[in-house]
Scaffold this motif. Structure first.
Motif, PDB file in Angstrom:
ATOM      1  N   GLU A 220      12.150   5.330   6.160  1.00  0.00           N
ATOM      2  CA  GLU A 220      11.257   4.572   7.038  1.00  0.00           C
ATOM      3  C   GLU A 220       9.784   4.768   6.664  1.00  0.00           C
ATOM      4  O   GLU A 220       8.932   3.986   7.087  1.00  0.00           O
ATOM      5  CB  GLU A 220      11.482   4.963   8.499  1.00  0.00           C
ATOM      6  N   VAL A 221       9.498   5.795   5.899  1.00  0.00           N
ATOM      7  CA  VAL A 221       8.121   6.064   5.491  1.00  0.00           C
ATOM      8  C   VAL A 221       7.777   5.314   4.204  1.00  0.00           C
ATOM      9  O   VAL A 221       6.605   5.137   3.866  1.00  0.00           O
ATOM     10  CB  VAL A 221       7.914   7.582   5.290  1.00  0.00           C
ATOM     11  N   VAL A 222       8.805   4.845   3.511  1.00  0.00           N
ATOM     12  CA  VAL A 222       8.587   4.203   2.217  1.00  0.00           C
ATOM     13  C   VAL A 222       7.756   2.925   2.310  1.00  0.00           C
ATOM     14  O   VAL A 222       6.818   2.742   1.511  1.00  0.00           O
ATOM     15  CB  VAL A 222       9.936   3.929   1.518  1.00  0.00           C
ATOM     16  N   PRO A 223       8.031   1.996   3.231  1.00  0.00           N
ATOM     17  CA  PRO A 223       7.279   0.729   3.235  1.00  0.00           C
ATOM     18  C   PRO A 223       5.763   0.891   3.310  1.00  0.00           C
ATOM     19  O   PRO A 223       5.042   0.251   2.510  1.00  0.00           O
ATOM     20  CB  PRO A 223       7.852  -0.023   4.447  1.00  0.00           C
ATOM     21  N   PRO A 224       5.208   1.729   4.219  1.00  0.00           N
ATOM     22  CA  PRO A 224       3.749   1.845   4.208  1.00  0.00           C
ATOM     23  C   PRO A 224       3.197   2.498   2.951  1.00  0.00           C
ATOM     24  O   PRO A 224       2.112   2.125   2.476  1.00  0.00           O
ATOM     25  CB  PRO A 224       3.450   2.698   5.447  1.00  0.00           C
ATOM     26  N   ILE A 225       3.932   3.450   2.375  1.00  0.00           N
ATOM     27  CA  ILE A 225       3.454   4.094   1.140  1.00  0.00           C
ATOM     28  C   ILE A 225       3.471   3.101  -0.018  1.00  0.00           C
ATOM     29  O   ILE A 225       2.489   2.970  -0.762  1.00  0.00           O
ATOM     30  CB  ILE A 225       4.294   5.341   0.815  1.00  0.00           C
ATOM     31  N   VAL A 226       4.567   2.388  -0.184  1.00  0.00           N
ATOM     32  CA  VAL A 226       4.649   1.410  -1.271  1.00  0.00           C
ATOM     33  C   VAL A 226       3.640   0.286  -1.044  1.00  0.00           C
ATOM     34  O   VAL A 226       3.035  -0.223  -1.998  1.00  0.00           O
ATOM     35  CB  VAL A 226       6.080   0.859  -1.393  1.00  0.00           C
ATOM     36  N   GLY A 227       3.421  -0.069   0.221  1.00  0.00           N
ATOM     37  CA  GLY A 227       2.413  -1.083   0.507  1.00  0.00           C
ATOM     38  C   GLY A 227       1.028  -0.659   0.051  1.00  0.00           C
ATOM     39  O   GLY A 227       0.254  -1.469  -0.485  1.00  0.00           O
ATOM     40  N   ILE A 228       0.699   0.613   0.239  1.00  0.00           N
ATOM     41  CA  ILE A 228      -0.595   1.132  -0.221  1.00  0.00           C
ATOM     42  C   ILE A 228      -0.646   1.182  -1.738  1.00  0.00           C
ATOM     43  O   ILE A 228      -1.673   0.866  -2.352  1.00  0.00           O
ATOM     44  CB  ILE A 228      -0.859   2.523   0.391  1.00  0.00           C
ATOM     45  N   LEU A 229       0.455   1.573  -2.380  1.00  0.00           N
ATOM     46  CA  LEU A 229       0.490   1.588  -3.839  1.00  0.00           C
ATOM     47  C   LEU A 229       0.247   0.189  -4.409  1.00  0.00           C
ATOM     48  O   LEU A 229      -0.430   0.029  -5.428  1.00  0.00           O
ATOM     49  CB  LEU A 229       1.833   2.120  -4.334  1.00  0.00           C
ATOM     50  N   ASP A 230       0.798  -0.813  -3.754  1.00  0.00           N
ATOM     51  CA  ASP A 230       0.666  -2.182  -4.249  1.00  0.00           C
ATOM     52  C   ASP A 230      -0.697  -2.798  -3.940  1.00  0.00           C
ATOM     53  O   ASP A 230      -1.218  -3.600  -4.720  1.00  0.00           O
ATOM     54  CB  ASP A 230       1.756  -3.065  -3.639  1.00  0.00           C
ATOM     55  N   ALA A 231      -1.266  -2.431  -2.802  1.00  0.00           N
ATOM     56  CA  ALA A 231      -2.547  -3.026  -2.392  1.00  0.00           C
ATOM     57  C   ALA A 231      -3.404  -1.960  -1.723  1.00  0.00           C
ATOM     58  O   ALA A 231      -3.490  -1.897  -0.495  1.00  0.00           O
ATOM     59  CB  ALA A 231      -2.315  -4.200  -1.447  1.00  0.00           C
ATOM     60  N   PRO A 232      -4.036  -1.095  -2.519  1.00  0.00           N
ATOM     61  CA  PRO A 232      -4.857  -0.025  -1.945  1.00  0.00           C
ATOM     62  C   PRO A 232      -6.024  -0.585  -1.139  1.00  0.00           C
ATOM     63  O   PRO A 232      -6.512  -1.690  -1.423  1.00  0.00           O
ATOM     64  CB  PRO A 232      -5.357   0.734  -3.181  1.00  0.00           C
ATOM     65  N   PRO A 233      -6.466   0.162  -0.137  1.00  0.00           N
ATOM     66  CA  PRO A 233      -7.652  -0.266   0.612  1.00  0.00           C
ATOM     67  C   PRO A 233      -8.865  -0.374  -0.299  1.00  0.00           C
ATOM     68  O   PRO A 233      -8.918   0.233  -1.371  1.00  0.00           O
ATOM     69  CB  PRO A 233      -7.833   0.856   1.645  1.00  0.00           C
ATOM     70  N   ALA A 234      -9.846  -1.135   0.149  1.00  0.00           N
ATOM     71  CA  ALA A 234     -11.053  -1.340  -0.662  1.00  0.00           C
ATOM     72  C   ALA A 234     -11.946  -0.113  -0.679  1.00  0.00           C
ATOM     73  O   ALA A 234     -12.654   0.134  -1.657  1.00  0.00           O
ATOM     74  CB  ALA A 234     -11.827  -2.548  -0.129  1.00  0.00           C
ATOM     75  N   GLU A 235     -11.911   0.683   0.384  1.00  0.00           N
ATOM     76  CA  GLU A 235     -12.799   1.832   0.495  1.00  0.00           C
ATOM     77  C   GLU A 235     -12.368   2.946  -0.462  1.00  0.00           C
ATOM     78  O   GLU A 235     -11.180   3.141  -0.712  1.00  0.00           O
ATOM     79  CB  GLU A 235     -12.799   2.386   1.920  1.00  0.00           C
ATOM     80  N   PRO A 236     -13.324   3.720  -0.966  1.00  0.00           N
ATOM     81  CA  PRO A 236     -12.972   4.857  -1.829  1.00  0.00           C
ATOM     82  C   PRO A 236     -12.067   5.874  -1.134  1.00  0.00           C
ATOM     83  O   PRO A 236     -11.213   6.478  -1.783  1.00  0.00           O
ATOM     84  CB  PRO A 236     -14.331   5.464  -2.174  1.00  0.00           C
ATOM     85  N   LEU A 237     -12.264   6.071   0.179  1.00  0.00           N
ATOM     86  CA  LEU A 237     -11.435   6.993   0.952  1.00  0.00           C
ATOM     87  C   LEU A 237     -10.965   6.305   2.221  1.00  0.00           C
ATOM     88  O   LEU A 237     -11.758   5.676   2.933  1.00  0.00           O
ATOM     89  CB  LEU A 237     -12.217   8.257   1.333  1.00  0.00           C
ATOM     90  N   SER A 238      -9.678   6.443   2.508  1.00  0.00           N
ATOM     91  CA  SER A 238      -9.126   5.943   3.763  1.00  0.00           C
ATOM     92  C   SER A 238      -8.003   6.866   4.209  1.00  0.00           C
ATOM     93  O   SER A 238      -7.530   7.711   3.442  1.00  0.00           O
ATOM     94  CB  SER A 238      -8.614   4.502   3.608  1.00  0.00           C
ATOM     95  N   ALA A 239      -7.580   6.718   5.452  1.00  0.00           N
ATOM     96  CA  ALA A 239      -6.511   7.553   5.999  1.00  0.00           C
ATOM     97  C   ALA A 239      -5.627   6.702   6.902  1.00  0.00           C
ATOM     98  O   ALA A 239      -6.101   5.780   7.582  1.00  0.00           O
ATOM     99  CB  ALA A 239      -7.085   8.730   6.772  1.00  0.00           C
ATOM    100  N   PHE A 240      -4.338   7.037   6.903  1.00  0.00           N
ATOM    101  CA  PHE A 240      -3.368   6.289   7.685  1.00  0.00           C
ATOM    102  C   PHE A 240      -2.381   7.240   8.354  1.00  0.00           C
ATOM    103  O   PHE A 240      -2.015   8.277   7.800  1.00  0.00           O
ATOM    104  CB  PHE A 240      -2.565   5.334   6.791  1.00  0.00           C
ATOM    105  N   GLY A 241      -1.933   6.842   9.537  1.00  0.00           N
ATOM    106  CA  GLY A 241      -0.762   7.424  10.170  1.00  0.00           C
ATOM    107  C   GLY A 241       0.291   6.343  10.169  1.00  0.00           C
ATOM    108  O   GLY A 241       0.248   5.434  11.012  1.00  0.00           O
ATOM    109  N   GLY A 242       1.214   6.354   9.201  1.00  0.00           N
ATOM    110  CA  GLY A 242       2.122   5.230   9.022  1.00  0.00           C
ATOM    111  C   GLY A 242       1.325   4.007   8.599  1.00  0.00           C
ATOM    112  O   GLY A 242       0.560   4.033   7.638  1.00  0.00           O
ATOM    113  N   HIS A 243       1.479   2.920   9.366  1.00  0.00           N
ATOM    114  CA  HIS A 243       0.740   1.686   9.071  1.00  0.00           C
ATOM    115  C   HIS A 243      -0.635   1.649   9.739  1.00  0.00           C
ATOM    116  O   HIS A 243      -1.406   0.728   9.514  1.00  0.00           O
ATOM    117  CB  HIS A 243       1.542   0.474   9.560  1.00  0.00           C
ATOM    118  N   THR A 244      -0.934   2.653  10.570  1.00  0.00           N
ATOM    119  CA  THR A 244      -2.137   2.615  11.402  1.00  0.00           C
ATOM    120  C   THR A 244      -3.291   3.363  10.757  1.00  0.00           C
ATOM    121  O   THR A 244      -3.132   4.498  10.282  1.00  0.00           O
ATOM    122  CB  THR A 244      -1.853   3.228  12.787  1.00  0.00           C
ATOM    123  N   ARG A 245      -4.442   2.750  10.748  1.00  0.00           N
ATOM    124  CA  ARG A 245      -5.642   3.381  10.189  1.00  0.00           C
ATOM    125  C   ARG A 245      -6.080   4.578  11.031  1.00  0.00           C
ATOM    126  O   ARG A 245      -5.982   4.575  12.253  1.00  0.00           O
ATOM    127  CB  ARG A 245      -6.787   2.384  10.147  1.00  0.00           C
TER     128      ARG A 245
END
Length: 274
Positions: A220-245
């Motif tokens: 269940e943790v894979v989709p948000p991680i793979v989503g970030i790998l495919d489309a990283p945020p624009a900011e140099p640093l960001s943080a997430f709890g699951g899908h939530t910023r």
């Protein structure tokens, strides 16, 4: 085009689940772990998939092994598209590595410091390169600057405190490399049923088993991680709890504290540089 991703702690739990997702869709997953049997099992799975995998055995609690991994992997893979940092190992009782570091500090923090900075050149060759540090960002836990390696040891406190160092590692990384293409993402998976690798006393072991019974599966943790790998945020640093910023514009992500920790870390590592 096939992409290459390096995953620490990649033979168990979240790391293994991410590796499976990547090679199942046609990418190459470089899995770093300590158990050749688990590595071989994962390679057998990859053999029947559209993608590929390789296993790199290493004890990442040793700075020397991290440096070896950086040299070998960047030579074998001059272009790396993503680095997913998952490796950690719980210790009920304080343990010191052969290099003289507290084990949790060495594996959970120093390894991620070394790999994050050490693989930048290869990552910068990727189209949308990103480092995902799987920890617990944004926890309001004070740092004892006089005892960074937990001489006054409690296993749970040491794990959570070391997690705080990752917040500052992310700030330090973004400060050094933020003008380049590599994005740094701190990721909190929340309660997840993994292998919970560690050495536990009886009470802690019972608690861990209770947590595993109620936690969500690693898949269940894979989709948000793979989503970030495919489309990283624009900011140099960001943080997430699951899908939530999670906000990083607060005192927990102090540039001053980040610079202080980075300086101390480099001083600790310098005598062991090879």
């Amino acid at each position: 085009m096939t992409k290459t991703f390096v995953i620490t702690g990649g033979t168990d739990g979240i790391g293994a689940a991410v590796a499976r997702a990547l090679f199942s869709r046609g990418d190459h997953a470089v899995v770093i772990g300590t158990d050749p049997r688990k590595g071989t099992r994962l390679l057998r799975e990859a053999a029947d998939s559209p993608g590929t995998a390789s296993f790199a055995p290493a004890d990442l609690s040793l700075a020397s092994e991290n440096r070896r991994m950086i040299r070998e992997l960047t030579e074998a893979h001059p272009r790396i598209d993503g680095l997913v940092l998952c490796a950690r190992f719980f210790q009920t009782h304080r343990k010191v590595t052969p290099e003289g570091f507290e084990h949790n500090f060495a594996l959970f923090y120093l390894s991620r410091f070394l790999l994050s900075h050490g693989m930048v050149d290869a990552l910068e060759k990727g189209d949308t390169p990103v480092i995902i540090n799987v920890a617990g960002p944004g926890q309001d836990i004070p740092i004892n600057w006089a005892d960074l390696q937990s001489e006054n040891y409690d296993g749970v406190r040491a794990m959570f405190t070391t997690g705080r160092y990752h917040d500052l590692l992310g700030v330090d990384f973004a400060g050094r490399h933020g003008t380049g293409p590599v994005r740094y993402v701190l990721f909190n998976p929340g309660p997840t049923s993994t292998s919970f690798a560690g050495e536990f006393d009886a009470p802690t072991g019972r608690f861990v088993e209770q947590q595993k019974a109620s936690a969500k599966p690693a898949t269940e943790v894979v989709p948000p991680i793979v989503g970030i790998l495919d489309a990283p945020p624009a900011e140099p640093l960001s943080a997430f709890g699951g899908h939530t910023r999670i906000g990083v514009q607060n005192d927990l992500f102090s540039p001053t504290a980040a610079a202080r920790l980075a300086t101390i870390t480099e001083q600790l590592l310098k005598p062991r540089a090879t």
